[in-house]
Design a protein around this motif. Structure first.
Motif, PDB file in Angstrom:
ATOM      1  N   VAL A   1       0.940  -1.070  -0.581  1.00  0.00           N
ATOM      2  CA  VAL A   1      -0.006  -0.189   0.334  1.00  0.00           C
ATOM      3  C   VAL A   1       0.761   1.365  -0.522  1.00  0.00           C
ATOM      4  CG1 VAL A   1      -1.963   1.478   1.408  1.00  0.00           C
ATOM      5  CG2 VAL A   1      -1.912  -1.476   0.753  1.00  0.00           C
ATOM      6  N   ALA A   2       2.077   1.185   1.287  1.00  0.00           N
ATOM      7  CA  ALA A   2       3.294   2.519   1.315  1.00  0.00           C
ATOM      8  C   ALA A   2       3.531   2.830  -0.163  1.00  0.00           C
ATOM      9  CB  ALA A   2       3.830   2.399   2.371  1.00  0.00           C
ATOM     10  N   ARG A   3       3.771   1.907  -1.496  1.00  0.00           N
ATOM     11  CA  ARG A   3       4.391   1.768  -2.601  1.00  0.00           C
ATOM     12  C   ARG A   3       3.405   2.588  -3.759  1.00  0.00           C
ATOM     13  NH1 ARG A   3       8.769  -1.308  -4.868  1.00  0.00           N
ATOM     14  NH2 ARG A   3       8.534  -0.538  -7.269  1.00  0.00           N
ATOM     15  N   ILE A   4       2.401   2.016  -3.264  1.00  0.00           N
ATOM     16  CA  ILE A   4       1.599   2.645  -4.378  1.00  0.00           C
ATOM     17  C   ILE A   4       1.203   3.960  -4.121  1.00  0.00           C
ATOM     18  CG2 ILE A   4      -1.116   2.582  -5.219  1.00  0.00           C
ATOM     19  CD1 ILE A   4      -1.081  -0.530  -4.125  1.00  0.00           C
ATOM     20  N   ILE A   5       0.760   4.242  -2.993  1.00  0.00           N
ATOM     21  CA  ILE A   5       0.557   5.545  -2.179  1.00  0.00           C
ATOM     22  C   ILE A   5       1.898   6.303  -2.693  1.00  0.00           C
ATOM     23  CG2 ILE A   5       0.329   6.394  -0.234  1.00  0.00           C
ATOM     24  CD1 ILE A   5      -2.144   5.418  -0.907  1.00  0.00           C
ATOM     25  N   ALA A   6       3.242   6.063  -2.877  1.00  0.00           N
ATOM     26  CA  ALA A   6       4.320   6.912  -2.052  1.00  0.00           C
ATOM     27  C   ALA A   6       4.103   7.568  -4.108  1.00  0.00           C
ATOM     28  CB  ALA A   6       5.702   6.336  -2.111  1.00  0.00           C
TER      29      ALA A   6
ATOM     30  N   GLY B   1       2.646  10.714  -4.132  1.00  0.00           N
ATOM     31  CA  GLY B   1       4.138  11.547  -3.412  1.00  0.00           C
ATOM     32  C   GLY B   1       4.297  11.537  -4.865  1.00  0.00           C
ATOM     33  N   GLU B   2       6.053  12.243  -4.274  1.00  0.00           N
ATOM     34  CA  GLU B   2       6.537  12.279  -4.706  1.00  0.00           C
ATOM     35  C   GLU B   2       7.600  11.499  -5.686  1.00  0.00           C
ATOM     36  OE1 GLU B   2       8.977  15.014  -2.365  1.00  0.00           O
ATOM     37  OE2 GLU B   2       7.326  16.644  -2.177  1.00  0.00           O
ATOM     38  N   GLN B   3       7.679  10.421  -4.757  1.00  0.00           N
ATOM     39  CA  GLN B   3       8.548   9.285  -6.782  1.00  0.00           C
ATOM     40  C   GLN B   3       7.957   9.414  -7.842  1.00  0.00           C
ATOM     41  OE1 GLN B   3       8.799   5.570  -3.201  1.00  0.00           O
ATOM     42  NE2 GLN B   3      10.753   6.635  -3.216  1.00  0.00           N
ATOM     43  N   SER B   4       8.799   9.127  -8.918  1.00  0.00           N
ATOM     44  CA  SER B   4       7.988   8.472  -9.783  1.00  0.00           C
ATOM     45  C   SER B   4       7.125   6.861 -10.079  1.00  0.00           C
ATOM     46  CB  SER B   4       8.924   9.054 -10.637  1.00  0.00           C
ATOM     47  OG  SER B   4      10.865   7.902 -11.163  1.00  0.00           O
ATOM     48  N   GLU B   5       6.068   6.648 -10.209  1.00  0.00           N
ATOM     49  CA  GLU B   5       5.311   5.499 -10.367  1.00  0.00           C
ATOM     50  C   GLU B   5       6.055   4.837 -11.722  1.00  0.00           C
ATOM     51  OE1 GLU B   5       1.648   3.979 -10.077  1.00  0.00           O
ATOM     52  OE2 GLU B   5       1.624   5.909 -10.987  1.00  0.00           O
ATOM     53  N   LYS B   6       7.139   3.249 -11.810  1.00  0.00           N
ATOM     54  CA  LYS B   6       7.493   2.561 -12.326  1.00  0.00           C
ATOM     55  C   LYS B   6       5.983   2.296 -13.330  1.00  0.00           C
ATOM     56  CE  LYS B   6      11.285   1.192  -9.599  1.00  0.00           C
ATOM     57  NZ  LYS B   6      10.954  -0.041  -8.526  1.00  0.00           N
ATOM     58  N   GLU B   7       6.635   1.586 -14.216  1.00  0.00           N
ATOM     59  CA  GLU B   7       5.560   0.929 -15.168  1.00  0.00           C
ATOM     60  C   GLU B   7       5.391  -0.358 -14.740  1.00  0.00           C
ATOM     61  OE1 GLU B   7       3.394   1.733 -18.248  1.00  0.00           O
ATOM     62  OE2 GLU B   7       4.507   3.027 -18.157  1.00  0.00           O
TER      63      GLU B   7
ATOM     64  N   ASP C   1       4.142  -0.780 -11.805  1.00  0.00           N
ATOM     65  CA  ASP C   1       2.934  -0.224 -11.010  1.00  0.00           C
ATOM     66  C   ASP C   1       2.228   0.740 -11.338  1.00  0.00           C
ATOM     67  OD1 ASP C   1       4.917  -1.390  -8.630  1.00  0.00           O
ATOM     68  OD2 ASP C   1       6.042   0.310  -8.254  1.00  0.00           O
ATOM     69  N   LYS C   2       1.709   0.863 -12.424  1.00  0.00           N
ATOM     70  CA  LYS C   2       0.600   1.575 -12.985  1.00  0.00           C
ATOM     71  C   LYS C   2      -0.519   1.111 -12.594  1.00  0.00           C
ATOM     72  CE  LYS C   2       3.130   5.346 -15.169  1.00  0.00           C
ATOM     73  NZ  LYS C   2       3.698   5.668 -16.267  1.00  0.00           N
ATOM     74  N   ASN C   3      -0.838  -0.751 -12.885  1.00  0.00           N
ATOM     75  CA  ASN C   3      -1.823  -1.664 -13.023  1.00  0.00           C
ATOM     76  C   ASN C   3      -2.103  -2.032 -11.464  1.00  0.00           C
ATOM     77  OD1 ASN C   3      -2.136  -0.086 -15.679  1.00  0.00           O
ATOM     78  ND2 ASN C   3      -0.816  -2.388 -16.240  1.00  0.00           N
ATOM     79  N   LYS C   4      -1.488  -1.741 -10.351  1.00  0.00           N
ATOM     80  CA  LYS C   4      -1.860  -1.752  -9.135  1.00  0.00           C
ATOM     81  C   LYS C   4      -2.844  -1.395  -8.796  1.00  0.00           C
ATOM     82  CE  LYS C   4       2.413  -4.215  -8.552  1.00  0.00           C
ATOM     83  NZ  LYS C   4       3.656  -4.820  -7.875  1.00  0.00           N
ATOM     84  N   ASP C   5      -3.564  -2.398  -7.752  1.00  0.00           N
ATOM     85  CA  ASP C   5      -5.078  -1.295  -7.987  1.00  0.00           C
ATOM     86  C   ASP C   5      -5.122  -1.692  -5.970  1.00  0.00           C
ATOM     87  OD1 ASP C   5      -7.882  -1.594  -6.729  1.00  0.00           O
ATOM     88  OD2 ASP C   5      -8.507  -3.038  -8.217  1.00  0.00           O
ATOM     89  N   LEU C   6      -4.616  -0.918  -5.661  1.00  0.00           N
ATOM     90  CA  LEU C   6      -5.119   0.517  -4.338  1.00  0.00           C
ATOM     91  C   LEU C   6      -6.190  -0.283  -3.625  1.00  0.00           C
ATOM     92  CD1 LEU C   6      -4.105   1.827  -2.608  1.00  0.00           C
ATOM     93  CD2 LEU C   6      -4.526   3.783  -3.252  1.00  0.00           C
ATOM     94  N   GLY C   7      -6.900  -0.099  -4.077  1.00  0.00           N
ATOM     95  CA  GLY C   7      -8.242  -0.669  -3.178  1.00  0.00           C
ATOM     96  C   GLY C   7      -8.116  -2.434  -3.092  1.00  0.00           C
ATOM     97  N   GLN C   8      -7.256  -3.226  -3.828  1.00  0.00           N
ATOM     98  CA  GLN C   8      -7.086  -4.926  -3.787  1.00  0.00           C
ATOM     99  C   GLN C   8      -5.607  -4.914  -2.738  1.00  0.00           C
ATOM    100  OE1 GLN C   8      -8.475  -7.317  -4.903  1.00  0.00           O
ATOM    101  NE2 GLN C   8     -10.351  -6.245  -5.671  1.00  0.00           N
ATOM    102  N   GLU C   9      -5.030  -3.789  -2.621  1.00  0.00           N
ATOM    103  CA  GLU C   9      -4.027  -3.777  -1.871  1.00  0.00           C
ATOM    104  C   GLU C   9      -4.007  -3.530  -0.444  1.00  0.00           C
ATOM    105  OE1 GLU C   9      -1.148  -5.673  -2.145  1.00  0.00           O
ATOM    106  OE2 GLU C   9      -1.701  -5.034  -4.503  1.00  0.00           O
ATOM    107  N   LEU C  10      -5.011  -2.386  -0.338  1.00  0.00           N
ATOM    108  CA  LEU C  10      -6.198  -2.219   1.540  1.00  0.00           C
ATOM    109  C   LEU C  10      -6.862  -3.275   1.255  1.00  0.00           C
ATOM    110  CD1 LEU C  10      -7.255   1.501   0.348  1.00  0.00           C
ATOM    111  CD2 LEU C  10      -5.541   0.339   1.716  1.00  0.00           C
ATOM    112  N   ALA C  11      -7.605  -4.142   1.069  1.00  0.00           N
ATOM    113  CA  ALA C  11      -8.492  -5.182   1.107  1.00  0.00           C
ATOM    114  C   ALA C  11      -7.680  -6.404   1.777  1.00  0.00           C
ATOM    115  CB  ALA C  11      -8.914  -6.067  -0.319  1.00  0.00           C
TER     116      ALA C  11
END
Length: 108
Positions: free
Chosen positions: A38-43, A47-53, A55-65
């Motif tokens: 979850v932290a990785r997706i949020i960051a 956040g200020e970190q660039s998102e890796k290609e 990671d772009k399809n990761k579902d925050l809702g699924q990770e929170l679940a």
């Protein structure tokens, strides 16, 4: 969905599909891992970190679940009524913090 029902659903799933609960230490490690995801997706997404290609399809809702699932496992295996604990915590926070955040200049 209430928390008690969710705890029952998780317990049923564990008994039907998971064989048994992992021990508490293993579940704690799993919880840490899931919170890290979850932290990785949020960051990267917010956040200020660039998102890796990748990671772009990761579902925050699924990770929170995933986090909620492991928390429910830990509550079940340690005999915690999480609904009761949550209700008590919300009441405590409401009483303690009723005016606190309204008076915080940083939030205005």
């Amino acid at each position: 969905m209430d928390i008690q029902n969710a705890q029952r659903q998780v317990d049923k799933w564990i008994k039907e599909h998971g064989v048994r609960y992992f021990n508490e230490l293993t579940n704690m490690a799993q919880l840490t891992e899931e919170v890290g995801e979850v932290a990785r997706i949020i960051a990267r997404r917010y956040g200020e970190q660039s998102e890796k290609e990748s990671d772009k399809n990761k579902d925050l809702g699924q990770e929170l679940a995933d986090v909620v699932f492991v928390v429910l496992c830990l509550a079940n295996q340690t005999g915690i009524d999480l609904q009761k604990a949550f209700d008590e915590k919300l009441k405590l926070k409401t009483n303690r913090d009723h005016d606190r955040h309204h008076q915080n200049e940083k939030l205005k």
